[in-house]
Design an enzyme around this catalytic site. Structure first.
Site, PDB file in Angstrom:
ATOM      1  N   HIS A  64     -23.433 -71.595 -18.830  1.00 23.99           N
ATOM      2  CA  HIS A  64     -23.779 -72.931 -18.338  1.00 23.99           C
ATOM      3  C   HIS A  64     -23.419 -74.003 -19.370  1.00 23.99           C
ATOM      4  CE1 HIS A  64     -27.026 -76.031 -17.527  1.00 23.99           C
ATOM      5  NE2 HIS A  64     -26.302 -76.035 -16.425  1.00 23.99           N
ATOM      6  N   ARG A  65     -22.465 -74.845 -19.019  1.00 22.33           N
ATOM      7  CA  ARG A  65     -21.882 -75.833 -19.960  1.00 22.33           C
ATOM      8  C   ARG A  65     -21.270 -75.083 -21.161  1.00 22.33           C
ATOM      9  NH1 ARG A  65     -26.983 -80.173 -20.032  1.00 22.33           N
ATOM     10  NH2 ARG A  65     -27.649 -79.740 -17.905  1.00 22.33           N
TER      11      ARG A  65
ATOM     12  N   GLU B  73     -19.355 -72.608 -16.486  1.00 19.09           N
ATOM     13  CA  GLU B  73     -19.698 -73.758 -15.648  1.00 19.09           C
ATOM     14  C   GLU B  73     -19.539 -74.983 -16.518  1.00 19.09           C
ATOM     15  OE1 GLU B  73     -22.491 -76.890 -14.023  1.00 19.09           O
ATOM     16  OE2 GLU B  73     -22.388 -76.019 -16.023  1.00 19.09           O
TER      17      GLU B  73
ATOM     18  N   ASP C 176     -18.997 -79.677 -16.244  1.00 20.79           N
ATOM     19  CA  ASP C 176     -19.189 -80.870 -15.406  1.00 20.79           C
ATOM     20  C   ASP C 176     -18.050 -81.863 -15.622  1.00 20.79           C
ATOM     21  OD1 ASP C 176     -22.165 -80.239 -14.716  1.00 20.79           O
ATOM     22  OD2 ASP C 176     -22.016 -80.022 -16.887  1.00 20.79           O
TER      23      ASP C 176
ATOM     24  N   HIS D  67     -21.488 -83.776 -19.279  1.00 20.53           N
ATOM     25  CA  HIS D  67     -22.535 -83.620 -18.261  1.00 20.53           C
ATOM     26  C   HIS D  67     -23.045 -84.942 -17.691  1.00 20.53           C
ATOM     27  CE1 HIS D  67     -26.607 -83.067 -16.651  1.00 20.53           C
ATOM     28  NE2 HIS D  67     -26.115 -81.930 -16.197  1.00 20.53           N
TER      29      HIS D  67
ATOM     30  N   GLU E 221     -18.353 -78.427 -11.773  1.00 22.35           N
ATOM     31  CA  GLU E 221     -19.310 -79.257 -11.036  1.00 22.35           C
ATOM     32  C   GLU E 221     -18.828 -80.700 -11.013  1.00 22.35           C
ATOM     33  OE1 GLU E 221     -23.483 -79.339 -12.243  1.00 22.35           O
ATOM     34  OE2 GLU E 221     -23.782 -81.039 -10.884  1.00 22.35           O
TER      35      GLU E 221
ATOM     36  N   LYS F 183     -19.520 -84.378 -10.697  1.00 21.99           N
ATOM     37  CA  LYS F 183     -20.707 -85.222 -10.852  1.00 21.99           C
ATOM     38  C   LYS F 183     -20.528 -86.504 -10.032  1.00 21.99           C
ATOM     39  CE  LYS F 183     -23.545 -82.942 -13.618  1.00 21.99           C
ATOM     40  NZ  LYS F 183     -24.781 -82.405 -13.067  1.00 21.99           N
TER      41      LYS F 183
ATOM     42  N   ASP G 187     -27.520 -70.589 -20.477  1.00 25.73           N
ATOM     43  CA  ASP G 187     -27.062 -71.245 -21.712  1.00 25.73           C
ATOM     44  C   ASP G 187     -26.776 -70.205 -22.806  1.00 25.73           C
ATOM     45  OD1 ASP G 187     -27.639 -73.683 -20.465  1.00 25.73           O
ATOM     46  OD2 ASP G 187     -29.669 -73.769 -21.305  1.00 25.73           O
TER      47      ASP G 187
HETATM   48  O1  G3P Z   1     -24.276 -75.774 -11.750  1.00 23.92           O
HETATM   49  C1  G3P Z   1     -25.569 -75.450 -12.161  1.00 23.92           C
HETATM   50  C2  G3P Z   1     -26.167 -76.548 -12.995  1.00 23.92           C
HETATM   51  O2  G3P Z   1     -25.234 -76.923 -13.970  1.00 23.92           O
HETATM   52  C3  G3P Z   1     -26.584 -77.770 -12.226  1.00 23.92           C
HETATM   53  O3  G3P Z   1     -27.387 -78.641 -12.962  1.00 23.92           O
HETATM   54  O4  G3P Z   1     -27.927 -80.574 -14.396  1.00 23.92           O
HETATM   55  O5  G3P Z   1     -27.121 -78.486 -15.441  1.00 23.92           O
HETATM   56  O6  G3P Z   1     -25.563 -79.927 -14.163  1.00 23.92           O
HETATM   57  P1  G3P Z   1     -26.970 -79.432 -14.293  1.00 23.92           P
HETATM   58 CA    CA Z   2     -23.666 -78.599 -14.241  1.00 30.81          CA
END
Ligand code: G3P
Ligand code: CA
Length: 241
Positions: free
Chosen positions: A7-8, A34, A36, A49, A106, A108, A226
């Site tokens: 995640h990120r 993942e 953004d 993000h 993702e 945004k 993470d």
């Molecule tokens: O894609 C899952 C998650 O990344 C969504 O929430 O706020 O971390 O971008 P956020």
């Molecule tokens: Ca995200």
């Protein structure tokens, strides 16, 4: 086997959404990344993000108010990883061409309506021939529907944080092929229903050992974490319940 998506990037150990975090995720053998995407004033796609640069860099202001050249002057690192910059989508794709990681991008598009963001991201995916490795997701489901209309072969996922009823039906109605759901909203019956409906369901963000084990045993398709290193270890040592 549950997919492990960093995640990120490996954001538990490295500055989020930076090349350092992505390279680390590959090193610890995550299955995917993942990250953004936003757009600069001069319409370049960048990986960060928030709508603003304040939290993750030494700058202040809206991403959309900076040119790429200006954004690149900011430091997106930490004391330990001090030379990190905000990557462009093109830079991330250029690096990803050398590996086989799944890429969950993702969009945004929740607060800011960036002009033709969906089209621009899809064009770049095609430029790099990554059509079969990407999943595009968004909390803005109009973006998901738009992507499906532009190119129905691109895999998409709806992001959501509430206990929706039979969300696979709704997801299918807008052409999405997966559910990306907050872990707290993922009731066992939702996970089981998605599995029965043959729709992928991935949960975010799962960091604690007990949650990793519970969700890996739940039948869900994947988890965002993470700490992919932790998740890889949990998967290797998983005891079935
Ligand atoms: O894609 C899952 C998650 O990344 C969504 O929430 O706020 O971390 O971008 P956020
Ligand atoms: Ca995200």
């Amino acid at each position: 086997m549950t997919e492990i998506i960093a995640h990120r990037g490996s954001s538990g150990t490295h500055p989020e959404n930076t090349m350092a975090a992505f390279i680390e995720a590959e090193r610890v053998k995550a299955d995917g990344l993942e990250f953004d995407v936003h757009m600069t004033k001069d319409e370049r796609l960048v990986v960060i993000h928030d709508e603003r640069v304040d939290r993750t860099t030494n700058g202040n202001g809206w991403v959309k108010a900076f040119t790429l050249k200006e954004l690149k002057k900011l430091n997106a690192g930490t004391a330990k990883y001090s030379s990190e910059k905000i990557p462009t989508l093109k830079e991330v794709f250029g690096w990803a061409a050398g590996n086989n990681l799944r890429l969950n991008i993702e969009l945004k598009t929740g607060l800011i309506d960036y002009p033709k963001l969906e089209e621009r991201v899809i064009d770049m995916i095609k430029q790099f021939g990554l059509e079969n490795r990407v999943i595009l997701s968004s909390f803005n489901h109009y973006s998901i529907e738009k992507i499906h209309k532009i190119d129905s072969r691109i895999e998409t996922a709806i992001l959501f944080m509430e206990g929706l009823f039979e969300p696979w039906k709704y997801a299918r109605s807008i052409g999405a092929s997966a559910l990306h759901c907050h872990r707290r909203a993922a009731a066992p019956e939702m996970i089981q229903g998605a599995v029965r409906a043959k729709m992928a369901i991935r949960l975010f963000t799962v960091n604690k050992k007990a949650d990793l084990q519970r969700f890996m045993n739940s039948g869900c398709t994947g988890i965002f974490t993470d700490w992919p290193e932790r998740a890889v270890h949990a998967r290797k040592t998983l005891k079935k319940t």
